[in-house]
Design an enzyme around this catalytic site. Structure first.
Site, mmCIF file in Angstrom:
data_model
loop_
_atom_site.group_PDB
_atom_site.id
_atom_site.type_symbol
_atom_site.label_atom_id
_atom_site.label_comp_id
_atom_site.label_asym_id
_atom_site.label_seq_id
_atom_site.Cartn_x
_atom_site.Cartn_y
_atom_site.Cartn_z
ATOM 1 N N CYS A 139 -44.634 31.754 -21.946
ATOM 2 C CA CYS A 139 -44.176 33.136 -21.710
ATOM 3 C C CYS A 139 -43.820 33.398 -20.244
ATOM 4 C CB CYS A 139 -45.229 34.130 -22.199
ATOM 5 S SG CYS A 139 -46.671 34.271 -21.119
ATOM 6 N N THR A 170 -43.136 11.419 5.938
ATOM 7 C CA THR A 170 -42.476 11.072 4.673
ATOM 8 C C THR A 170 -41.423 9.998 4.906
ATOM 9 O OG1 THR A 170 -41.059 11.871 2.870
ATOM 10 C CG2 THR A 170 -40.910 13.059 4.959
ATOM 11 N N HIS A 172 -41.399 21.091 -4.220
ATOM 12 C CA HIS A 172 -42.066 20.619 -5.441
ATOM 13 C C HIS A 172 -43.050 21.645 -5.989
ATOM 14 C CE1 HIS A 172 -41.089 16.199 -4.114
ATOM 15 N NE2 HIS A 172 -40.038 16.870 -4.502
HETATM 16 ZN ZN ZN Z 1 -48.310 32.765 -21.714
#
Ligand code: ZN
Length: 262
Positions: free
Chosen positions: A135, A193, A124
């Site tokens: 970006c 878990t 995760h």
């Molecule tokens: Zn950025």
């Protein structure tokens, strides 16, 4: 097996560990509770105060990043302040003994690595790195400055911790490594878990269907206990794992008598 005999379950687990060379440990929130990180879904967890539908989906982040950062800032604070506990350290020892090879975790706290584990697959993502959705620039937490929400140093958009929000896909590399780890495993440990969230949930089930022994270590019995796990050890991982390690160290197979003296 007879679930009412915890000593026999411990003894058999030590036996399995002693014979394993490529064990895979699957870990979840329960292993970090003793490090002070409450299970998000449990009492005192993050989802008690922040409705995940509203605060933890990728859509919510894209719509209103400053709002989602109110939750993320708390998440960061809890995660970055935590330290590994005896369960994390016991897994390091099992790796050093070349019993456990891979650790695949649903946790984002980086505590396995902080304890010294290697071959850690983070299903995760992780909370130590931030990523820019515009970006793809990545920044280590220590480099991100104190502004909340933190701006991307490259393009100015708002950074997101490199954790999987609801609606995001498991990183492809982690998925692939997870499959490889199951393919080569000779023992699977499920620790802290219930393994109910897919695709993580499929891993112990695949192992079990192939006849690979599955040992479950959870506070109480779960949906795995009757169908998937060959052995269920009920208790705190921070207590049970070090105990298993010390039995291995003392040649626990031959010290069966001490099991009955405790
Ligand atoms: Zn950025």
């Amino acid at each position: 097996m007879d679930a009412s005999d915890p000593q026999e379950a411990l003894r058999r687990t030590v036996e399995l560990l002693a014979g394993a060379r490529n064990a895979l440990a699957l870990t979840g929130a329960g292993i970090s509770v003793e490090s002070g990180i409450p299970d998000f879904r449990g009492r005192g967890g993050l989802w008690e105060r922040f409705d995940p539908q509203e605060y933890a989906t990728i859509e919510a982040f894209r719509r209103d990043p400053p709002k989602v950062w109110r939750m993320l800032a708390e998440l960061e604070e809890v995660v970055l302040g935590a330290r590994p506990n005896p369960a994390h350290r016991a897994l390091v020892e099992l790796q050093e003994k070349e019993i456990v090879r891979w650790i695949l975790t649903q946790n984002i706290d980086g505590l396995h690595q902080a304890a010294g584990s290697r071959n850690v697959i983070e299903y995760h993502g992780n909370g130590r790195t931030l990523v820019c959705l515009d970006c793809s620039h990545r920044v280590e937490h220590a480099q991100r400055g104190h502004q909340i929400p933190p701006p991307c140093p490259s393009c100015g958009a708002i950074l997101k911790p490199d954790v999987i929000l609801f609606g995001e896909l498991i990183p492809q590399r982690a998925l692939q490594q997870g499959r490889e780890a199951v393919d080569t495993a000779d023992l699977v440990l499920v620790i802290g878990t219930r393994a109910e969230v897919w695709p993580f949930a499929e891993l112990p089930r695949i192992a079990s269907s192939r006849g690979i022994p599955v040992v479950e270590i959870n506070l109480e019995r779960t949906g795995l206990s009757d169908s998937v796990a060959d052995i269920t050890l009920c208790g705190a991982a921070g207590e049970l794992l070090p105990r298993l390690v010390s039995r291995l160290d003392s040649g626990g197979l031959r010290l069966g008598v001490s099991d009955f003296l405790e």
